[in-house]
Scaffold this active site. Structure first.
Site, mmCIF file in Angstrom:
data_model
loop_
_atom_site.group_PDB
_atom_site.id
_atom_site.type_symbol
_atom_site.label_atom_id
_atom_site.label_comp_id
_atom_site.label_asym_id
_atom_site.label_seq_id
_atom_site.Cartn_x
_atom_site.Cartn_y
_atom_site.Cartn_z
ATOM 1 N N ASP A 39 29.240 99.771 -41.420
ATOM 2 C CA ASP A 39 30.348 98.817 -41.619
ATOM 3 C C ASP A 39 29.919 97.569 -42.385
ATOM 4 O O ASP A 39 30.711 96.642 -42.553
ATOM 5 C CB ASP A 39 30.940 98.418 -40.263
ATOM 6 C CG ASP A 39 29.935 97.701 -39.373
ATOM 7 O OD1 ASP A 39 28.771 97.536 -39.809
ATOM 8 O OD2 ASP A 39 30.299 97.297 -38.254
ATOM 9 N N GLY A 40 28.686 97.522 -42.842
ATOM 10 C CA GLY A 40 28.226 96.383 -43.641
ATOM 11 C C GLY A 40 27.433 95.354 -42.871
ATOM 12 O O GLY A 40 26.828 94.449 -43.467
ATOM 13 N N GLU A 41 27.439 95.440 -41.540
ATOM 14 C CA GLU A 41 26.641 94.481 -40.767
ATOM 15 C C GLU A 41 25.164 94.652 -41.104
ATOM 16 O O GLU A 41 24.704 95.761 -41.375
ATOM 17 C CB GLU A 41 26.856 94.707 -39.263
ATOM 18 C CG GLU A 41 28.227 94.254 -38.795
ATOM 19 C CD GLU A 41 28.444 94.501 -37.306
ATOM 20 O OE1 GLU A 41 27.540 95.047 -36.636
ATOM 21 O OE2 GLU A 41 29.533 94.163 -36.815
ATOM 22 N N ARG A 98 25.732 71.626 -51.750
ATOM 23 C CA ARG A 98 26.527 70.682 -52.534
ATOM 24 C C ARG A 98 27.642 70.045 -51.718
ATOM 25 O O ARG A 98 28.151 69.004 -52.079
ATOM 26 C CB ARG A 98 27.064 71.367 -53.793
ATOM 27 C CG ARG A 98 25.997 71.432 -54.879
ATOM 28 C CD ARG A 98 26.467 72.129 -56.124
ATOM 29 N NE ARG A 98 26.467 73.565 -55.948
ATOM 30 C CZ ARG A 98 26.791 74.425 -56.914
ATOM 31 N NH1 ARG A 98 27.138 73.971 -58.101
ATOM 32 N NH2 ARG A 98 26.766 75.718 -56.701
ATOM 33 N N HIS A 132 19.612 69.750 -53.007
ATOM 34 C CA HIS A 132 20.596 69.095 -53.884
ATOM 35 C C HIS A 132 20.699 67.599 -53.547
ATOM 36 O O HIS A 132 20.865 66.766 -54.430
ATOM 37 C CB HIS A 132 21.951 69.788 -53.752
ATOM 38 C CG HIS A 132 22.981 69.143 -54.607
ATOM 39 N ND1 HIS A 132 22.876 69.080 -55.978
ATOM 40 C CD2 HIS A 132 24.115 68.482 -54.295
ATOM 41 C CE1 HIS A 132 23.906 68.421 -56.469
ATOM 42 N NE2 HIS A 132 24.674 68.050 -55.472
ATOM 43 N N ASP A 171 24.440 64.332 -65.715
ATOM 44 C CA ASP A 171 25.472 63.547 -65.026
ATOM 45 C C ASP A 171 24.799 62.413 -64.274
ATOM 46 O O ASP A 171 23.564 62.359 -64.184
ATOM 47 C CB ASP A 171 26.334 64.418 -64.097
ATOM 48 C CG ASP A 171 25.532 65.151 -63.038
ATOM 49 O OD1 ASP A 171 24.422 64.688 -62.693
ATOM 50 O OD2 ASP A 171 26.003 66.191 -62.548
ATOM 51 N N LYS A 194 29.717 62.767 -67.213
ATOM 52 C CA LYS A 194 30.358 64.070 -66.960
ATOM 53 C C LYS A 194 31.493 63.923 -65.957
ATOM 54 O O LYS A 194 31.377 63.171 -65.000
ATOM 55 C CB LYS A 194 29.308 65.047 -66.398
ATOM 56 C CG LYS A 194 29.895 66.371 -65.948
ATOM 57 C CD LYS A 194 28.852 67.256 -65.263
ATOM 58 C CE LYS A 194 28.981 67.235 -63.756
ATOM 59 N NZ LYS A 194 28.053 68.133 -63.067
ATOM 60 N N ARG A 196 33.850 66.581 -63.623
ATOM 61 C CA ARG A 196 34.087 67.987 -63.279
ATOM 62 C C ARG A 196 35.586 68.230 -63.190
ATOM 63 O O ARG A 196 36.287 67.528 -62.477
ATOM 64 C CB ARG A 196 33.393 68.327 -61.950
ATOM 65 C CG ARG A 196 33.486 69.794 -61.592
ATOM 66 C CD ARG A 196 32.537 70.195 -60.490
ATOM 67 N NE ARG A 196 31.153 70.342 -60.922
ATOM 68 C CZ ARG A 196 30.705 71.331 -61.687
ATOM 69 N NH1 ARG A 196 31.521 72.256 -62.146
ATOM 70 N NH2 ARG A 196 29.430 71.396 -62.019
HETATM 71 C C1 R5P Z 1 25.711 68.665 -59.639
HETATM 72 O O1 R5P Z 1 25.825 67.742 -58.884
HETATM 73 C C2 R5P Z 1 24.435 69.438 -59.782
HETATM 74 O O2 R5P Z 1 23.314 68.612 -59.880
HETATM 75 C C3 R5P Z 1 24.498 70.331 -60.987
HETATM 76 O O3 R5P Z 1 24.671 69.520 -62.122
HETATM 77 C C4 R5P Z 1 25.637 71.271 -60.897
HETATM 78 O O4 R5P Z 1 25.711 71.861 -59.645
HETATM 79 C C5 R5P Z 1 25.505 72.322 -61.952
HETATM 80 O O5 R5P Z 1 26.614 73.145 -61.878
HETATM 81 P P1 R5P Z 1 27.117 73.932 -63.128
HETATM 82 O O6 R5P Z 1 25.906 74.609 -63.748
HETATM 83 O O7 R5P Z 1 28.104 74.921 -62.570
HETATM 84 O O8 R5P Z 1 27.760 72.962 -64.058
#
Ligand code: R5P
Length: 316
Positions: A39-41, A98, A132, A171, A194, A196
């Site tokens: 079943d994937g477990e 993130r 991150h 960014d 940048k 998003r």
């Molecule tokens: C953002 O805060 C991270 O440091 C990366 O810049 C980001 O997660 C990269 O994501 P993507 O390659 O999808 O633009």
């Protein structure tokens, strides 16, 4: 020297990296069978005695993120029930990082949730690379050794002796990291503005700093869909950069990432192997080994030595 034996176990996410760490440590991997029920477990069994052992479980929580995370939790549970004395989760790439704060209504903090899950599964320590956000260490009430891939990446670029270098943050969030690289590589710093617009698309505006006629190195903690870094590469190229290179600690490379990287105006793409990367179709890709750094850290944890000599921060 520790009296406990060291047991190195790898999950399915990073088998080549586990083998590389084993070679660096001159130890045999302790085999673990990780299979599936119909079943994937996920089912798992550690195939050798680890009673009393100092267990290091290597598993990045990279795509397929949920499978790799649950596999890690199950291996921790298996090691705990097999009476390991201490379990360290070696998570070269820590996924779900993130989402580390509540920045809108009714959203989770998945980095904290994953920390809770690992803790409840029975892990004693975490060893990871370039979280991150460094403050995720505080989501655990147990020791977290947070390594930086910077020494590996910096060595690579120092060997290239790049002149007129500008290290560019794609960014604002990666600007501290970029400043650290600029300091160590002897370059200037620039930052791309940048925004998003969706999970996989970004818009870039101004470049703060000088990239015209400069050799540009774009640096980030991860390349996921590659939107951030390739859009930043394009804008640097358009503003007259002499050359553009891109580098990141973790190559998640999902969705359109490979196509974006393949067509980006860059001379070189540099990643480490915290996540396995298929080089097919990416002739300018260089994947650097993270195993020596992780093996050194594992040996220091095992023998109760300080790790601070390894903590060359990315942002200094
Ligand atoms: C953002 O805060 C991270 O440091 C990366 O810049 C980001 O997660 C990269 O994501 P993507 O390659 O999808 O633009």
């Amino acid at each position: 020297m520790s009296q406990r034996s060291l047991a190195l176990i790898g999950g399915n996410a990073t088998p080549a990296l586990t083998d590389d760490i084993a070679r660096e440590l001159s130890v045999q991997r302790t085999e673990a069978r990780v299979g599936r029920f119909p079943d994937g477990e996920i089912d798992a069994q550690i195939e050798a005695n680890v009673r009393g052992a100092d267990v290091f479980l290597v598993q990045s929580t990279c795509p397929p993120v949920n499978d790799n995370l649950v596999e890690l939790l199950i291996l921790i549970d298996a090691a705990r029930r097999a009476s390991a004395t201490r379990i360290t989760a070696v998570i070269p790439y820590f996924g779900y990082a993130r989402k580390d704060r509540k920045d809108e209504g009714r959203v989770p903090i998945t980095a904290k949730l994953v920390a809770n899950m690992l803790t409840v599964a029975g892990v004693d320590r975490i060893l990871t690379v370039d979280l991150h956000a460094a403050q995720i260490q505080g989501f655990f009430d147990l020791p977290v050794d947070h390594l930086y891939a910077a020494p590996v990446l910096v060595r690579h670029f120092l060997n290239q002796r790049l002149e007129n270098l500008t290290v560019v943050a794609p960014d604002v969030g990666s600007s501290k990291m970029a400043r650290g690289y600029a300091n160590r590589l002897g370059g200037e710093l620039a930052i791309v503005d940048k925004r998003r617009v969706s999970g996989k698309d970004v818009e870039v505006g101004a470049v703060i700093g000088d990239v015209e006629d400069r050799n540009v190195l774009l640096i980030d903690d991860m390349i996921s869909t590659a939107g951030s870094i390739t859009e930043a590469a394009k804008v640097c190229h358009e503003r007259g950069a002499r050359s553009v290179r891109i580098a990141a600690s973790h190559g998640v490379l999902c969705g359109p990432a490979r196509e974006r990287l393949r067509t980006a105006p860059v001379e070189e793409i540099v990643l480490t192997d915290t996540i396995p990367v298929d080089p097919t179709g990416l002739p300018t890709l260089n994947v650097l080994r993270i195993a020596p750094l992780l093996a050194e850290a594992i040996m220091r944890v095992h023998t109760e030595q300080s790790l601070s000599v390894l903590f060359t921060r990315s942002d200094r």
